[in-house]
Design an enzyme around this catalytic site. Structure first.
Site, PDB file in Angstrom:
ATOM      1  CB  THR A  52      -2.243   0.835  -4.430  1.00  0.00           C
ATOM      2  OG1 THR A  52      -2.533   1.762  -3.860  1.00  0.00           O
ATOM      3  CG2 THR A  52      -0.822   0.383  -4.859  1.00  0.00           C
ATOM      4  NE  ARG A  61      -0.372  10.091   1.019  1.00  0.00           N
ATOM      5  CZ  ARG A  61      -0.351   8.888   0.586  1.00  0.00           C
ATOM      6  NH1 ARG A  61      -0.875   8.555  -0.742  1.00  0.00           N
ATOM      7  NH2 ARG A  61      -0.306   7.855   1.420  1.00  0.00           N
ATOM      8  N   GLY A  67       2.621   8.998  -1.566  1.00  0.00           N
ATOM      9  CA  GLY A  67       2.528   7.713  -0.643  1.00  0.00           C
ATOM     10  C   GLY A  67       3.900   7.029  -0.834  1.00  0.00           C
ATOM     11  CG  ASP A  68       3.489   2.995   0.297  1.00  0.00           C
ATOM     12  OD1 ASP A  68       2.500   3.605  -0.055  1.00  0.00           O
ATOM     13  OD2 ASP A  68       3.490   1.767   0.134  1.00  0.00           O
ATOM     14  N   GLY A  88      -0.922  -0.023   1.152  1.00  0.00           N
ATOM     15  CA  GLY A  88      -1.458   0.212   2.447  1.00  0.00           C
ATOM     16  C   GLY A  88      -1.275   1.562   2.766  1.00  0.00           C
ATOM     17  N   GLY A  95       0.257   4.611   3.344  1.00  0.00           N
ATOM     18  CA  GLY A  95       1.550   4.884   2.706  1.00  0.00           C
ATOM     19  C   GLY A  95       2.442   5.553   3.690  1.00  0.00           C
TER      20      GLY A  95
END
Ligand code: ASP
Length: 371
Positions: A236, A264, A266-267, A288, A290
């Site tokens: 990322t 899905r 993530g963060d 990381g 997420g």
């Protein structure tokens, strides 16, 4: 006779009044000119303060995870370092020439997105269904305005779309085909989904699916999830910058986790988790696991520890990355810069691709822990 004297007296009084009026007009004119001059000076000195070269800086990451020297070839290590250097130098040059923090963040991330080395843009990982779904977000610390996109499949540079959501829409977060419709309306570059095909990422997915079959015979879904995560995501990308005008911004772009299912997210596109910026504190980009970064609201928590507890950027970053996230069971890292140009590059994994450049152009580059 008396009448005549009165008339002469009145004439004299009028004459005096005329002279007085004339003099006061001259006086008023001079005062106004002085006042406007001093106002000009004030604006000049105010703009001098905001454009002061005092401190600006930029910090980037290219993902955190089990990045070990023994698993890395020399040529790959050089390739990573060269790309990180190219990206941070481009952002730094923009800042040096007076660009805004958001402009620098976007341009820097574009270079990382266009490289197949990172899990963002071109090098995005594959979903379980063998597609690529990309997420990104950006935040402007001066206005607290923010933009994010999730699950886009045709946007070449998702950070540009996140920026357009921030500056050209009334929304903060758009997703999927709707986000792509908006991209089209804004002239954002769209590509065929095949653009994101890279052999390496596709093979990673196949390996994970293979292991998944054997793993499923023995272990629980929880272990499977952990296994998927640990082996399946690096790269990322993120950037945080402080510009010459004293403004902060941060952005993050990702393909998420290999083998992700069910759309899905993530963060990375979540403001407060993957990205946060506030001129009063700092600008942060996360990388990381997420799910844990969302639960810990990592990026905002670092800012909040500075704002409410008076912690320094480094103290706040260590508290969140070395205590809060691992206590929950997650791992990863952040890069961040504060309003004075102090930088944190904190991670609890074996490595994190990272680079920092200060106002003087001094470069700090790292991949592994303890370097
Ligand atoms: N945080 C990203 C996600 O969970 C992955 C990463 O940073 O490597 O989607």
């Amino acid at each position: 006779m008396d009448f005549y004297r009165i008339l002469v007296g009145l004439k004299k009084i009028f004459e005096m009044l005329r002279i007085l009026t004339f003099l006061s007009l001259i006086f008023l004119g001079i005062s106004c000119e002085n006042a406007s001059k001093s106002n000009e000076n004030m604006t000049q000195s105010a703009s001098k303060t905001t454009t002061s070269e005092a401190s600006f800086g930029i910090v980037i990451h290219g993902g955190a995870g089990t990045i070990l020297k023994e698993n890395m070839t020399d040529s790959l290590e050089i390739a990573y370092k060269e790309k990180l250097t190219e990206a941070i130098t481009a952002g730094h040059t923009l800042l040096k020439n007076g660009a805004t923090a958001t402009e620098a963040v976007t341009a820097t991330i574009n270079i990382l997105e266009d490289s197949p080395l990172f899990n963002a843009g071109k090098g995005a990982v594959f979903t379980h269904n063998e597609t690529n779904e990309l997420d990104a977000s950006i935040m402007d610390g001066a206005t607290l305005n923010a933009g994010a996109v999730a699950g886009v499949t045709r946007v070449k540079n998702p950070i540009n779309l996140a920026e357009a959501v921030m500056s050209k829409s009334q929304h903060v977060m758009l997703s999927g085909t709707g986000a792509e419709e908006f991209a089209e309306s804004q002239g954002i570059t769209l590509v065929a989904p095949e653009y994101f095909y890279t052999e390496g990422r596709f093979q990673s997915l196949q390996r994970i699916k293979e292991k998944e079959k054997t793993q499923l015979d023995h272990d629980s879904a929880v272990l499977l999830e952990e296994f998927n995560y640990k082996d399946s995501k690096f790269g990322t990308v993120g950037c945080a910058a402080l510009d010459k005008h004293g403004n902060l911004a941060a952005g993050t772009s990702t393909g998420g986790m290999t083998n992700k299912r069910w759309n899905r997210i993530g963060d990375s596109p979540i403001i407060g988790a993957g990205t946060y910026a506030n001129n009063a504190t700092c600008a942060v980009s996360s990388t990381g696991w997420g799910e844990y970064f969302i639960r810990a609201m990592v990026a905002y928590d670092i800012s909040a520890l500075m704002e409410y507890k008076g912690l320094s950027l480094q103290e706040a970053a260590s508290e969140v990355i070395q205590k809060k996230v691992p206590d929950l069971g997650g791992d990863g890292g952040i890069i961040a810069i504060d309003h004075q140009g102090n930088v944190a590059m904190e991670f609890n994994t074996a490595g994190m691709y990272r680079a920092h450049m200060n106002a003087e152009g001094e470069l700090v580059l790292g991949i592994y822990k303890d370097e």
